[in-house]
Design a protein around this motif. Sequence first.
Motif, PDB file in Angstrom:
ATOM      1  N   ARG A 259       0.840  -1.194   0.000  1.00  0.00           N
ATOM      2  CA  ARG A 259       0.000   0.000   0.000  1.00  0.00           C
ATOM      3  C   ARG A 259       0.878   1.246   0.000  1.00  0.00           C
ATOM      4  O   ARG A 259       1.754   1.414   0.855  1.00  0.00           O
ATOM      5  N   PRO A 260       0.684   2.153  -0.983  1.00  0.00           N
ATOM      6  CA  PRO A 260       1.574   3.313  -1.119  1.00  0.00           C
ATOM      7  C   PRO A 260       1.700   4.152   0.141  1.00  0.00           C
ATOM      8  O   PRO A 260       2.785   4.667   0.445  1.00  0.00           O
ATOM      9  N   GLU A 261       0.598   4.296   0.905  1.00  0.00           N
ATOM     10  CA  GLU A 261       0.685   5.136   2.098  1.00  0.00           C
ATOM     11  C   GLU A 261       1.604   4.522   3.157  1.00  0.00           C
ATOM     12  O   GLU A 261       2.238   5.248   3.939  1.00  0.00           O
ATOM     13  N   LEU A 262       1.708   3.186   3.186  1.00  0.00           N
ATOM     14  CA  LEU A 262       2.605   2.541   4.128  1.00  0.00           C
ATOM     15  C   LEU A 262       4.069   2.748   3.731  1.00  0.00           C
ATOM     16  O   LEU A 262       4.916   3.044   4.570  1.00  0.00           O
ATOM     17  N   THR A 263       4.355   2.594   2.426  1.00  0.00           N
ATOM     18  CA  THR A 263       5.721   2.834   1.954  1.00  0.00           C
ATOM     19  C   THR A 263       6.112   4.287   2.142  1.00  0.00           C
ATOM     20  O   THR A 263       7.241   4.600   2.541  1.00  0.00           O
ATOM     21  N   ALA A 264       5.175   5.206   1.864  1.00  0.00           N
ATOM     22  CA  ALA A 264       5.463   6.630   2.015  1.00  0.00           C
ATOM     23  C   ALA A 264       5.776   6.970   3.464  1.00  0.00           C
ATOM     24  O   ALA A 264       6.719   7.728   3.756  1.00  0.00           O
ATOM     25  N   ALA A 265       5.014   6.414   4.402  1.00  0.00           N
ATOM     26  CA  ALA A 265       5.260   6.680   5.822  1.00  0.00           C
ATOM     27  C   ALA A 265       6.598   6.095   6.253  1.00  0.00           C
ATOM     28  O   ALA A 265       7.351   6.714   7.023  1.00  0.00           O
ATOM     29  N   MET A 266       6.919   4.905   5.760  1.00  0.00           N
ATOM     30  CA  MET A 266       8.168   4.233   6.098  1.00  0.00           C
ATOM     31  C   MET A 266       9.369   5.044   5.624  1.00  0.00           C
ATOM     32  O   MET A 266      10.300   5.331   6.388  1.00  0.00           O
ATOM     33  N   CYS A 267       9.355   5.443   4.372  1.00  0.00           N
ATOM     34  CA  CYS A 267      10.493   6.174   3.802  1.00  0.00           C
ATOM     35  C   CYS A 267      10.549   7.612   4.311  1.00  0.00           C
ATOM     36  O   CYS A 267      11.630   8.154   4.552  1.00  0.00           O
ATOM     37  N   GLY A 268       9.374   8.224   4.480  1.00  0.00           N
ATOM     38  CA  GLY A 268       9.354   9.586   4.993  1.00  0.00           C
ATOM     39  C   GLY A 268       9.857   9.674   6.412  1.00  0.00           C
ATOM     40  O   GLY A 268      10.530  10.638   6.792  1.00  0.00           O
ATOM     41  N   GLY A 269       9.569   8.655   7.219  1.00  0.00           N
ATOM     42  CA  GLY A 269      10.045   8.650   8.594  1.00  0.00           C
ATOM     43  C   GLY A 269      11.540   8.478   8.714  1.00  0.00           C
ATOM     44  O   GLY A 269      12.127   8.773   9.753  1.00  0.00           O
ATOM     45  N   ASN A 270      12.169   8.009   7.648  1.00  0.00           N
ATOM     46  CA  ASN A 270      13.622   7.780   7.636  1.00  0.00           C
ATOM     47  C   ASN A 270      14.268   8.589   6.507  1.00  0.00           C
ATOM     48  O   ASN A 270      15.228   8.143   5.886  1.00  0.00           O
ATOM     49  N   HIS A 271      13.733   9.791   6.281  1.00  0.00           N
ATOM     50  CA  HIS A 271      14.065  10.516   5.044  1.00  0.00           C
ATOM     51  C   HIS A 271      15.544  10.860   4.907  1.00  0.00           C
ATOM     52  O   HIS A 271      16.095  10.836   3.796  1.00  0.00           O
ATOM     53  N   GLU A 272      16.231  11.161   6.002  1.00  0.00           N
ATOM     54  CA  GLU A 272      17.641  11.524   5.878  1.00  0.00           C
ATOM     55  C   GLU A 272      18.477  10.345   5.385  1.00  0.00           C
ATOM     56  O   GLU A 272      19.299  10.489   4.467  1.00  0.00           O
ATOM     57  N   MET A 273      18.280   9.191   5.983  1.00  0.00           N
ATOM     58  CA  MET A 273      19.033   8.000   5.572  1.00  0.00           C
ATOM     59  C   MET A 273      18.630   7.558   4.174  1.00  0.00           C
ATOM     60  O   MET A 273      19.479   7.150   3.371  1.00  0.00           O
ATOM     61  N   VAL A 274      17.338   7.622   3.857  1.00  0.00           N
ATOM     62  CA  VAL A 274      16.864   7.212   2.535  1.00  0.00           C
ATOM     63  C   VAL A 274      17.443   8.134   1.465  1.00  0.00           C
ATOM     64  O   VAL A 274      17.909   7.671   0.416  1.00  0.00           O
ATOM     65  N   ARG A 275      17.438   9.423   1.732  1.00  0.00           N
ATOM     66  CA  ARG A 275      17.993  10.373   0.745  1.00  0.00           C
ATOM     67  C   ARG A 275      19.474  10.118   0.519  1.00  0.00           C
ATOM     68  O   ARG A 275      19.961  10.147  -0.624  1.00  0.00           O
ATOM     69  N   ARG A 276      20.202   9.836   1.580  1.00  0.00           N
ATOM     70  CA  ARG A 276      21.640   9.563   1.445  1.00  0.00           C
ATOM     71  C   ARG A 276      21.887   8.326   0.599  1.00  0.00           C
ATOM     72  O   ARG A 276      22.751   8.330  -0.305  1.00  0.00           O
ATOM     73  N   GLU A 277      21.102   7.252   0.849  1.00  0.00           N
ATOM     74  CA  GLU A 277      21.303   6.017   0.098  1.00  0.00           C
ATOM     75  C   GLU A 277      20.864   6.149  -1.351  1.00  0.00           C
ATOM     76  O   GLU A 277      21.480   5.586  -2.258  1.00  0.00           O
ATOM     77  N   LEU A 278      19.773   6.893  -1.580  1.00  0.00           N
ATOM     78  CA  LEU A 278      19.345   7.131  -2.963  1.00  0.00           C
ATOM     79  C   LEU A 278      20.435   7.839  -3.760  1.00  0.00           C
ATOM     80  O   LEU A 278      20.733   7.459  -4.898  1.00  0.00           O
ATOM     81  N   LYS A 279      21.036   8.852  -3.169  1.00  0.00           N
ATOM     82  CA  LYS A 279      22.102   9.577  -3.866  1.00  0.00           C
ATOM     83  C   LYS A 279      23.278   8.662  -4.172  1.00  0.00           C
ATOM     84  O   LYS A 279      23.848   8.699  -5.265  1.00  0.00           O
ATOM     85  N   ARG A 280      23.619   7.825  -3.210  1.00  0.00           N
ATOM     86  CA  ARG A 280      24.757   6.916  -3.408  1.00  0.00           C
ATOM     87  C   ARG A 280      24.473   5.913  -4.524  1.00  0.00           C
ATOM     88  O   ARG A 280      25.313   5.685  -5.405  1.00  0.00           O
ATOM     89  N   LEU A 281      23.267   5.325  -4.507  1.00  0.00           N
ATOM     90  CA  LEU A 281      22.947   4.307  -5.501  1.00  0.00           C
ATOM     91  C   LEU A 281      22.730   4.912  -6.887  1.00  0.00           C
ATOM     92  O   LEU A 281      23.095   4.298  -7.894  1.00  0.00           O
ATOM     93  N   ILE A 282      22.146   6.098  -6.939  1.00  0.00           N
ATOM     94  CA  ILE A 282      21.975   6.763  -8.235  1.00  0.00           C
ATOM     95  C   ILE A 282      23.342   7.075  -8.841  1.00  0.00           C
ATOM     96  O   ILE A 282      23.559   6.920 -10.055  1.00  0.00           O
ATOM     97  N   ALA A 283      24.286   7.495  -7.997  1.00  0.00           N
ATOM     98  CA  ALA A 283      25.641   7.749  -8.494  1.00  0.00           C
ATOM     99  C   ALA A 283      26.273   6.450  -8.995  1.00  0.00           C
ATOM    100  O   ALA A 283      26.967   6.437 -10.022  1.00  0.00           O
TER     101      ALA A 283
END
Length: 310
Positions: free
Chosen positions: A213-237
Amino acid sequence: MRIAIVGLGLIGGSLLRALDAAGHEVTGFDADPATRAAARDAGFLAGDSVAEAISGAELVVSAVPMTVLPQVIAQLAATDCLVTDVTSVKGPVRDLMAAHGVRRFVGGHPMAGRETSGFAAAEKDLFDGCAWVLCLEDGTSLADWLVLARLFTGLGARVVPAGADEHDAAVAKISHVPHLFAAVLAEQILTDPLAGALGAGSFRDGTRVAATRPELTAAMCGGNHEMVRRELKRLIARLGEMSESLDTLAPHLEPGARARRSWPATPGTGFTMAADRESLLALGRSGGWVMSVGDTEVVGLRPESDRNDP
């Protein structure tokens, strides 16, 4: 043990079933009247309020989404019983519990999620063999931690000791970002029916959690946004490096192939170790876990490639 579970979705409902099967006195609560009715129809006790459910409990488990957690925590502030949770991000929950004055809190996270949700999807054997993180912070009562470790290993879980911030960094890599990658991969077939028709094993396995369910994934990732953003940048690179090396790609793929072939790690031999904070955290950092809990010692296990003594 008298246990109250607030939130009866997949994880909370499965925990209700598992603890009841293990002989504990369990009461549940869910904000949805239909879910409470379903729990009662299945033979379980379900209160009509948080206060009713937690009355007389020795342990309260919060199993609600991050978005509604503050309202639940506010109702736990006055309790003297042990409190834990199953939320997929730990640092923010730790801070919320402290801000509301919850006195006895040990953060937890069973790595047993699925793309299905709700009480109807709950299973009493969901936690058998799963990794269940229990957080050890500077202020965590070791006695309370051991109570929970004993309880959850009794359900068949592998209890992994970790700090809240360590947990959040790790799950961003192996859970949160994969959900986002799966969503992007899956949406391609909305505009390309041919691609959808050709989808097979790699597409199925790589996009399974996109059905969450999208709202569950959104809450999960939003609650950990700093770590998720860091990992997204690393993997995109990292993907950018691969895109520039498509003619000589094999060396870029080898580390991942080697890592996946060796996962999951083969467990070594169990060993008895002292149940102190630093030893337990060292066990978790080495990829190990707790198998069973005694009075002052635990039986730990590390991957076969590691040392099997403290």
